[in-house]
Motif scaffolding. Sequence first.
Motif, PDB file in Angstrom:
ATOM      1  N   LEU A 420       1.298   1.464  -1.318  1.00 20.07           N
ATOM      2  CA  LEU A 420       1.778   1.147   0.118  1.00 20.07           C
ATOM      3  C   LEU A 420       2.073  -0.406   0.275  1.00 20.07           C
ATOM      4  O   LEU A 420       3.000  -0.652   0.586  1.00 20.07           O
ATOM      5  CB  LEU A 420       0.732   1.189   1.176  1.00 20.07           C
ATOM      6  CG  LEU A 420       0.748   3.012   1.261  1.00 20.07           C
ATOM      7  CD1 LEU A 420      -0.340   3.530   2.360  1.00 20.07           C
ATOM      8  CD2 LEU A 420       2.172   3.548   1.766  1.00 20.07           C
ATOM      9  N   GLN A 421       1.268  -1.400  -0.492  1.00 26.48           N
ATOM     10  CA  GLN A 421       1.212  -2.815  -0.393  1.00 26.48           C
ATOM     11  C   GLN A 421       2.554  -3.152  -1.309  1.00 26.48           C
ATOM     12  O   GLN A 421       3.242  -4.066  -0.881  1.00 26.48           O
ATOM     13  CB  GLN A 421      -0.158  -3.243  -0.820  1.00 26.48           C
ATOM     14  CG  GLN A 421      -1.111  -3.183   0.324  1.00 26.48           C
ATOM     15  CD  GLN A 421      -2.427  -3.500  -0.188  1.00 26.48           C
ATOM     16  OE1 GLN A 421      -2.425  -4.186  -1.430  1.00 26.48           O
ATOM     17  NE2 GLN A 421      -3.515  -3.612   0.435  1.00 26.48           N
ATOM     18  N   ARG A 422       2.732  -2.307  -2.292  1.00 26.16           N
ATOM     19  CA  ARG A 422       3.817  -2.748  -3.230  1.00 26.16           C
ATOM     20  C   ARG A 422       5.293  -2.591  -2.417  1.00 26.16           C
ATOM     21  O   ARG A 422       5.963  -3.078  -2.960  1.00 26.16           O
ATOM     22  CB  ARG A 422       3.513  -1.655  -4.315  1.00 26.16           C
ATOM     23  CG  ARG A 422       4.525  -2.005  -5.550  1.00 26.16           C
ATOM     24  CD  ARG A 422       4.204  -1.086  -6.518  1.00 26.16           C
ATOM     25  NE  ARG A 422       4.964  -1.373  -7.791  1.00 26.16           N
ATOM     26  CZ  ARG A 422       5.036  -0.530  -8.785  1.00 26.16           C
ATOM     27  NH1 ARG A 422       4.624   0.833  -8.707  1.00 26.16           N
ATOM     28  NH2 ARG A 422       5.914  -0.618  -9.922  1.00 26.16           N
ATOM     29  N   VAL A 423       5.114  -1.550  -1.580  1.00 27.42           N
ATOM     30  CA  VAL A 423       6.392  -1.205  -0.882  1.00 27.42           C
ATOM     31  C   VAL A 423       6.198  -1.991   0.532  1.00 27.42           C
ATOM     32  O   VAL A 423       7.409  -1.496   1.418  1.00 27.42           O
ATOM     33  CB  VAL A 423       6.513   0.175  -0.720  1.00 27.42           C
ATOM     34  CG1 VAL A 423       6.894   0.952  -2.129  1.00 27.42           C
ATOM     35  CG2 VAL A 423       5.595   0.864  -0.010  1.00 27.42           C
ATOM     36  N   GLN A 445      10.736   6.299   4.334  1.00 24.64           N
ATOM     37  CA  GLN A 445      11.380   6.194   3.123  1.00 24.64           C
ATOM     38  C   GLN A 445      10.508   5.416   2.000  1.00 24.64           C
ATOM     39  O   GLN A 445      10.344   5.627   0.751  1.00 24.64           O
ATOM     40  CB  GLN A 445      12.817   5.534   3.015  1.00 24.64           C
ATOM     41  CG  GLN A 445      13.597   5.811   1.876  1.00 24.64           C
ATOM     42  CD  GLN A 445      14.055   7.349   1.712  1.00 24.64           C
ATOM     43  OE1 GLN A 445      13.218   7.921   1.005  1.00 24.64           O
ATOM     44  NE2 GLN A 445      14.981   7.758   2.097  1.00 24.64           N
ATOM     45  N   ARG A 446       9.870   4.377   2.743  1.00 22.64           N
ATOM     46  CA  ARG A 446       9.055   3.387   1.778  1.00 22.64           C
ATOM     47  C   ARG A 446       7.966   3.902   1.283  1.00 22.64           C
ATOM     48  O   ARG A 446       7.341   4.121   0.289  1.00 22.64           O
ATOM     49  CB  ARG A 446       8.490   2.414   2.688  1.00 22.64           C
ATOM     50  CG  ARG A 446       9.620   1.226   2.771  1.00 22.64           C
ATOM     51  CD  ARG A 446       9.119   0.493   4.111  1.00 22.64           C
ATOM     52  NE  ARG A 446       9.937  -0.904   4.648  1.00 22.64           N
ATOM     53  CZ  ARG A 446      10.197  -2.034   4.031  1.00 22.64           C
ATOM     54  NH1 ARG A 446       9.257  -2.412   3.074  1.00 22.64           N
ATOM     55  NH2 ARG A 446      11.180  -2.857   4.305  1.00 22.64           N
ATOM     56  N   VAL A 447       7.267   5.110   2.304  1.00 25.66           N
ATOM     57  CA  VAL A 447       5.968   5.981   1.941  1.00 25.66           C
ATOM     58  C   VAL A 447       6.655   6.872   0.757  1.00 25.66           C
ATOM     59  O   VAL A 447       5.947   7.211  -0.259  1.00 25.66           O
ATOM     60  CB  VAL A 447       5.502   6.871   2.955  1.00 25.66           C
ATOM     61  CG1 VAL A 447       4.545   7.560   2.420  1.00 25.66           C
ATOM     62  CG2 VAL A 447       4.933   5.938   4.189  1.00 25.66           C
ATOM     63  N   ALA A 448       7.947   7.485   0.803  1.00 27.32           N
ATOM     64  CA  ALA A 448       8.391   8.421  -0.226  1.00 27.32           C
ATOM     65  C   ALA A 448       8.427   7.541  -1.573  1.00 27.32           C
ATOM     66  O   ALA A 448       8.103   7.977  -2.467  1.00 27.32           O
ATOM     67  CB  ALA A 448       9.612   8.790   0.204  1.00 27.32           C
ATOM     68  N   ILE A 449       8.787   6.286  -1.486  1.00 23.10           N
ATOM     69  CA  ILE A 449       8.938   5.753  -2.823  1.00 23.10           C
ATOM     70  C   ILE A 449       7.462   5.263  -3.432  1.00 23.10           C
ATOM     71  O   ILE A 449       7.180   5.352  -4.510  1.00 23.10           O
ATOM     72  CB  ILE A 449       9.584   4.188  -2.602  1.00 23.10           C
ATOM     73  CG1 ILE A 449      11.112   4.436  -2.346  1.00 23.10           C
ATOM     74  CG2 ILE A 449       9.486   3.404  -3.701  1.00 23.10           C
ATOM     75  CD1 ILE A 449      11.853   3.185  -1.856  1.00 23.10           C
ATOM     76  N   ALA A 450       6.382   5.144  -2.601  1.00 23.14           N
ATOM     77  CA  ALA A 450       5.232   4.895  -2.828  1.00 23.14           C
ATOM     78  C   ALA A 450       4.507   6.068  -3.397  1.00 23.14           C
ATOM     79  O   ALA A 450       3.849   6.196  -4.301  1.00 23.14           O
ATOM     80  CB  ALA A 450       4.443   4.583  -1.806  1.00 23.14           C
ATOM     81  N   ALA A 451       5.074   7.374  -2.875  1.00 18.52           N
ATOM     82  CA  ALA A 451       4.534   8.324  -3.281  1.00 18.52           C
ATOM     83  C   ALA A 451       4.885   8.874  -4.659  1.00 18.52           C
ATOM     84  O   ALA A 451       4.345   9.323  -5.607  1.00 18.52           O
ATOM     85  CB  ALA A 451       4.927   9.534  -2.293  1.00 18.52           C
ATOM     86  N   ALA A 452       6.193   8.579  -5.011  1.00 18.80           N
ATOM     87  CA  ALA A 452       6.993   8.785  -6.159  1.00 18.80           C
ATOM     88  C   ALA A 452       6.245   7.913  -7.323  1.00 18.80           C
ATOM     89  O   ALA A 452       6.285   8.235  -8.293  1.00 18.80           O
ATOM     90  CB  ALA A 452       8.432   8.521  -6.178  1.00 18.80           C
ATOM     91  N   SER A 453       5.631   6.687  -7.133  1.00 12.97           N
ATOM     92  CA  SER A 453       5.134   5.762  -7.922  1.00 12.97           C
ATOM     93  C   SER A 453       3.778   6.051  -8.165  1.00 12.97           C
ATOM     94  O   SER A 453       3.194   5.476  -9.186  1.00 12.97           O
ATOM     95  CB  SER A 453       5.377   4.119  -7.244  1.00 12.97           C
ATOM     96  OG  SER A 453       6.570   4.041  -7.042  1.00 12.97           O
ATOM     97  N   MET A 454       3.075   6.851  -7.436  1.00  9.26           N
ATOM     98  CA  MET A 454       1.702   7.138  -7.376  1.00  9.26           C
ATOM     99  C   MET A 454       1.338   7.537  -9.055  1.00  9.26           C
ATOM    100  O   MET A 454       0.168   7.217  -9.419  1.00  9.26           O
ATOM    101  CB  MET A 454       1.180   8.137  -6.468  1.00  9.26           C
ATOM    102  CG  MET A 454       1.005   7.772  -5.239  1.00  9.26           C
ATOM    103  SD  MET A 454      -0.386   6.533  -5.091  1.00  9.26           S
ATOM    104  CE  MET A 454      -1.786   7.581  -5.164  1.00  9.26           C
ATOM    105  N   MET A 455       2.124   8.561  -9.661  1.00  3.83           N
ATOM    106  CA  MET A 455       1.773   8.954 -10.803  1.00  3.83           C
ATOM    107  C   MET A 455       2.208   8.086 -11.807  1.00  3.83           C
ATOM    108  O   MET A 455       2.248   8.538 -13.102  1.00  3.83           O
ATOM    109  CB  MET A 455       2.588  10.535 -10.718  1.00  3.83           C
ATOM    110  CG  MET A 455       2.126  11.383 -10.031  1.00  3.83           C
ATOM    111  SD  MET A 455       0.556  11.863 -10.231  1.00  3.83           S
ATOM    112  CE  MET A 455       0.581  12.829 -11.843  1.00  3.83           C
ATOM    113  N   ARG A 456       2.998   6.959 -11.549  1.00  9.12           N
ATOM    114  CA  ARG A 456       3.740   6.000 -12.758  1.00  9.12           C
ATOM    115  C   ARG A 456       4.737   6.977 -13.446  1.00  9.12           C
ATOM    116  O   ARG A 456       4.410   7.021 -14.635  1.00  9.12           O
ATOM    117  CB  ARG A 456       2.580   5.442 -13.506  1.00  9.12           C
ATOM    118  CG  ARG A 456       1.646   4.402 -12.737  1.00  9.12           C
ATOM    119  CD  ARG A 456       2.557   3.416 -12.429  1.00  9.12           C
ATOM    120  NE  ARG A 456       1.952   2.209 -11.421  1.00  9.12           N
ATOM    121  CZ  ARG A 456       1.566   1.059 -11.953  1.00  9.12           C
ATOM    122  NH1 ARG A 456       1.460   0.909 -13.249  1.00  9.12           N
ATOM    123  NH2 ARG A 456       0.656   0.475 -11.195  1.00  9.12           N
TER     124      ARG A 456
END
Length: 621
Positions: A420-423, A445-456
């Motif tokens: 979340l801090q990253r976005v 939409q930022r949270v969606a990007i954070a969720a997509a990044s969680m699994m790297r």
Amino acid sequence: MGVTALAMLASLAVLAVVGPVLWGPAADRPDPSAVLQGPTGGHPLGTDHLGRDLLARLLASTWSSLLPAVTATLLGAAAGVTLGALTAVVGGRTRRLLGAFINLLLAFPALLVAMFFAVLFGAGARGAVFALAVACAPGFARLTQTLAAGVAGTDFMAAARVLGLRRHRLLRRHVLPHVAEPLLLNTTVAVGSALVALSGLSFLGLGAQPPSYDWGLLLSQGLDRVYTEPLPAVAPGIAIVYAGVAFQLLGEVLAKAATRQHPPARQTGEPAASPAPTGRRPAGADLLLEVADLRVALPAGDRTIRPVRGVSLALRRGEMVGLVGESGSGKSLTALALADLLPDGARATWSAHRFLGADVGSLTRRERHRQLATGMAMIFQNPASAFNPALRIETQLTEAVRAHHGIPREQAVEQARVQLQRVALPGERRLLRSRPFQLSGGQRQRVAIAAASMMRPDLVIADEPTTALDVTVQRQIMDLLRRVRRDDATAILFISHDIALVADACDRVLVMYGGTIVESLPARALADGARHPYTRMLVASVRGLTADRESSPPGLGGAPPDPGGTAPGCPFLDRCPQRLDRCAAEIPVLSALDPHHEVACWRPLPPTASSGRPETEECDT
């Protein structure tokens, strides 16, 4: 399962029709010399206290056991559906009152309600039917209320209200047709439950009364001697279970027929809609995704439409590739096929599909789902519908890593804070404990990007992630995607209608039309190096801030091809100003103009003067 269900129902129907005729007289004929006998050759199930044959009574009572169950279900469904559907056509205050009334009815167990009303209406088959109808109506009302809520807010309902249609017409024409299928399936399954409930009422003495009888009453009478002669009690129980399972199986079969899924498979013998592309593809050890001749078929009534027809693409690690085209060109379905998220009934085929070095077609369904869950992520166009409104942000961010990596909750929450801090969102507890509807569109939409990044993930598919956002938030979202790409070496397939945005953000651009890729070129060459007539028209339709506002932008004219059509030739034929006779007979193949540029056109346009290429250059591939 379908054959089994039909065979079981057919046997019940035959017994219901011929049972009273063939075994009715024997079932009602007393024999004082054979009272309470056990199973014999003449009486396979024994006799009752009047010497009547129990097998004959069991077979003859099929009609009297099934008809009340069907009648009670239909009556309860009619009352419940009407009550639930009314919530979609009445005013807000009445809707809340009806909802509260349905909730009140559901607060009482259905069997207790049935027993109460059976006593109220009087013991007997008729009272039991009405009692069970009252008991099952709330369940139908709640299901209909839930389904009708999705129809009530649609544009066509609003238009119907503007037209002044009466409520009964709104129900009959606009609400019930859209919710009929799940209600019919639920009614079929409910018949089996009603049969068991009615047999229970008869067993308790609240249903059929002597001299009438049904399976529940026979079970009650046989229970008195179950320890000495079990068959008189076991046989009616078997009949009840048999009929109940038959209706349950029928409901399962109908449900699967309505939502049948076709798992992706290798293409085997399907007629080709177009020649397989032969253009060059990125190669090397960093090749992340490679798909050749991807096709998607969707059943549509009595025909099959094919919105994706032979798409071939490849992505390298850390590369951002744009996928552009008109609405209906097949962009989103291509993305959903890659992510194994096609809608029910859709079927994807391909000649080759490799992801992270593995042949997707050779993986089991479980292996494929795990590979996609850990190696691929999607950012949907509408994050408001992509998130579950009932779950907190913390749960939805940490669910995947906890399920697939098995890390503790505290560690997963800490990773969520970092993402979340990253976005550029505060990773504080308040945000994590929020639900999606409590956030703005940009935050979701930022949270969606954070969720997509969680699994790297190795690949992120962004399906129009900036649509409906203002230009400032769009810029921020694109900066976040670039950061994810740079920090994690993540490949991004960026789907958008915004040609200018794609040209600015992506390395390569794939132009899609009529379900196939018609041009692949570097993003820097999109403005003045496009060679396909369709791509050139898309670029020309983009207007700058200094454009003459009085003049109309050049349009494409015409309409996209019918995805269910089978006409030969180029799909862009009717709209193309450069068409040749050959275009009407042969589908052009995606062929290389240079090492980084491919086009599917029999008569590619010459490059524009600003591209630095000679105007006379022509390609006759």
